[in-house]
Design an enzyme around this catalytic site. Sequence first.
Site, PDB file in Angstrom:
ATOM      1  N   GLY A 164       3.588   6.735   8.273  1.00  0.00           N
ATOM      2  CA  GLY A 164       4.752   6.920   7.674  1.00  0.00           C
ATOM      3  C   GLY A 164       5.460   5.713   8.048  1.00  0.00           C
ATOM      4  O   GLY A 164       6.834   5.527   7.338  1.00  0.00           O
ATOM      5  N   ASN A 165       5.415   4.998   9.208  1.00  0.00           N
ATOM      6  CA  ASN A 165       6.203   3.785   9.630  1.00  0.00           C
ATOM      7  C   ASN A 165       6.133   2.704   8.689  1.00  0.00           C
ATOM      8  O   ASN A 165       6.357   1.399   8.652  1.00  0.00           O
ATOM      9  CB  ASN A 165       5.640   3.537  11.093  1.00  0.00           C
ATOM     10  CG  ASN A 165       6.789   4.140  12.011  1.00  0.00           C
ATOM     11  OD1 ASN A 165       6.117   5.047  12.868  1.00  0.00           O
ATOM     12  ND2 ASN A 165       7.948   3.637  12.184  1.00  0.00           N
ATOM     13  N   SER A 166       4.782   2.614   7.825  1.00  0.00           N
ATOM     14  CA  SER A 166       4.418   1.395   6.936  1.00  0.00           C
ATOM     15  C   SER A 166       5.860   0.978   6.021  1.00  0.00           C
ATOM     16  O   SER A 166       6.341   1.875   5.560  1.00  0.00           O
ATOM     17  CB  SER A 166       3.088   1.733   6.249  1.00  0.00           C
ATOM     18  OG  SER A 166       2.025   1.910   6.985  1.00  0.00           O
TER      19      SER A 166
ATOM     20  N   ASP B 118       0.217  -7.714   1.489  1.00  0.00           N
ATOM     21  CA  ASP B 118       0.584  -6.228   1.425  1.00  0.00           C
ATOM     22  C   ASP B 118       1.928  -6.123   1.741  1.00  0.00           C
ATOM     23  O   ASP B 118       2.609  -5.385   2.363  1.00  0.00           O
ATOM     24  CB  ASP B 118       0.059  -5.747   2.931  1.00  0.00           C
ATOM     25  CG  ASP B 118       0.063  -4.155   2.718  1.00  0.00           C
ATOM     26  OD1 ASP B 118       0.167  -3.470   1.795  1.00  0.00           O
ATOM     27  OD2 ASP B 118      -0.189  -3.501   3.799  1.00  0.00           O
TER      28      ASP B 118
ATOM     29  N   LEU C  48      -5.267 -27.171  -0.734  1.00  0.00           N
ATOM     30  CA  LEU C  48      -5.404 -28.305  -0.460  1.00  0.00           C
ATOM     31  C   LEU C  48      -6.943 -28.690  -0.802  1.00  0.00           C
ATOM     32  O   LEU C  48      -7.175 -29.951  -1.056  1.00  0.00           O
ATOM     33  CB  LEU C  48      -5.303 -28.326   0.957  1.00  0.00           C
ATOM     34  CG  LEU C  48      -5.750 -29.466   1.842  1.00  0.00           C
ATOM     35  CD1 LEU C  48      -4.741 -30.857   1.425  1.00  0.00           C
ATOM     36  CD2 LEU C  48      -5.672 -29.528   3.035  1.00  0.00           C
TER      37      LEU C  48
ATOM     38  N   HIS D 187       0.769  -1.320  -0.180  1.00  0.00           N
ATOM     39  CA  HIS D 187       0.112   0.087  -0.095  1.00  0.00           C
ATOM     40  C   HIS D 187       0.804   1.441   0.088  1.00  0.00           C
ATOM     41  O   HIS D 187       0.369   2.244  -0.192  1.00  0.00           O
ATOM     42  CB  HIS D 187      -0.928  -0.171   1.127  1.00  0.00           C
ATOM     43  CG  HIS D 187      -0.305   0.229   2.602  1.00  0.00           C
ATOM     44  ND1 HIS D 187       0.170  -0.667   3.374  1.00  0.00           N
ATOM     45  CD2 HIS D 187      -0.058   1.445   3.104  1.00  0.00           C
ATOM     46  CE1 HIS D 187       0.479  -0.113   4.670  1.00  0.00           C
ATOM     47  NE2 HIS D 187       0.470   1.004   4.299  1.00  0.00           N
TER      48      HIS D 187
END
Length: 485
Positions: free
Chosen positions: A222-224, A150, A279, A120
């Site tokens: 901003g840490n993403s 992600d 499966l 993202h």
Amino acid sequence: MRKTVLIVIIALLFGYLIGGGLDRFNPEERTPPYTYVFQTPSGVKEGAAFSDIARVITPTVVNISTSKIIQRKVSPFSQFFDNPFGDIFEPFEIPRKWKEQSLGSGVIISDDGYIITNYHVVEKADEIQVTLFDKRVYSGKIIGSDPKTDIAVIKISAGNLPAIQWGDADKLQVGEFVLAFGSSFGLSNTVTLGIVSALGRANVGIAEYEDFIQTDAAINPGNSGGPLVNIKGELIGINTAIFSRTGGYQGIGFAVPSNMARSVMKQLLKEGKVIRGWLGVTIQDVSQGLAKEFGLSELTGVLVTDVSPGSPAEEAGMKRGDVILEIDGREVSNVVSLRNMVAQSVIGSRLKLKTSRDGKEIILYAVIVELPQEIAEVVLEEPEDEVREENELAGFRVMEFTSEIAKQLRLSRKEIGVIVVGVVPGSAADEAGIKKGDVIQEINKQKVTDLKDFNRIVSHVRDGETFLIFINRSGKKFYVPFKIY
């Protein structure tokens, strides 16, 4: 004189020890309440250990700035008044463009410029700008991305870069110290400290495949894409999201485990896409009521509610009602754990499935194949209430399941059973989660083909008894333990 002083000192020391001084060295013999003193390692106590980690990891963390062009057609008259003439002026509309920018983080995983981040962060970006710790700026190129976890991998044209070391997230334990790195609110080189609050978090609604590490290390916008590391300085997670009602830090952050991120990264680099194993079973978690019905002594494993024709599970001999306990010796604790284990399995690999069937453990072997193209889910349309044939049982009404109803519910006409056409609010059926439109196909593991079968089976059920209903809800099949009162 000296002898006298020495004797007095020895006597006092002896009396002190006899009088209870020893219990300082034997806390188990002391009378509660007493305090246990934990000896913190000197490096951690002084903060030196964390500053050492920060010094090594910070150069591997990058700031990612993305931009994309947003375009919208706007009427030249709209700035003066609302257009009362509909689309009469549509030929005169002019395109309006603006640049949308966002910030995130990433971490260098190889010295030749490969960087891992969140999908993202770089989603639909027209331009990607990567700023290194030493302020050098490079253009980034997306090598591959996987929205379902992600995770994305980008590349910059640089060499001899500091790269982070991978850690094993499977070895993490709740309570361990972790550090989160990134660019909180655009402020680069930010480091926060916390602990692992929980493991295996799922159903958060962030990605399709979820197995998040939950931490209380401060993670903000901003840490993403930034790294979550352990006290060895190893990458054990990719910071992904926060749980917040304000948009800022509120003590709950989520990170994709390093093992999942690394598996996705390797496939993106090698194949250009992520190939997931299949499966071929529909499963549900084991509740206390289901454990009793299927002869389980513990709330463990996942219950098989359907087996796809021609699937690896069917070829392995798996049946509806089986409970999968382990895969290749690894415990299956819930639906999420099994789904992730199978998805990350190598195509063509042969998995050993420890299974419980009717209370007895059996071993099955399944050869994993690639996940087929997914079929979009359909929205359940409720059947109409105009029915004549009905029966009542503990708060719900049923009628014959016809081909016309199957068509309305977008189910196969080959499906059998009776359909729920009404549920009394507050009844046992309502509390059990039965809904209007559910198709009942089994009761107490006996097939229900029509209303006659339904009446015959339920006529033997008495108040206070618990019985098992097998339901098809818009193509999703599962068991519901049901108690009549």
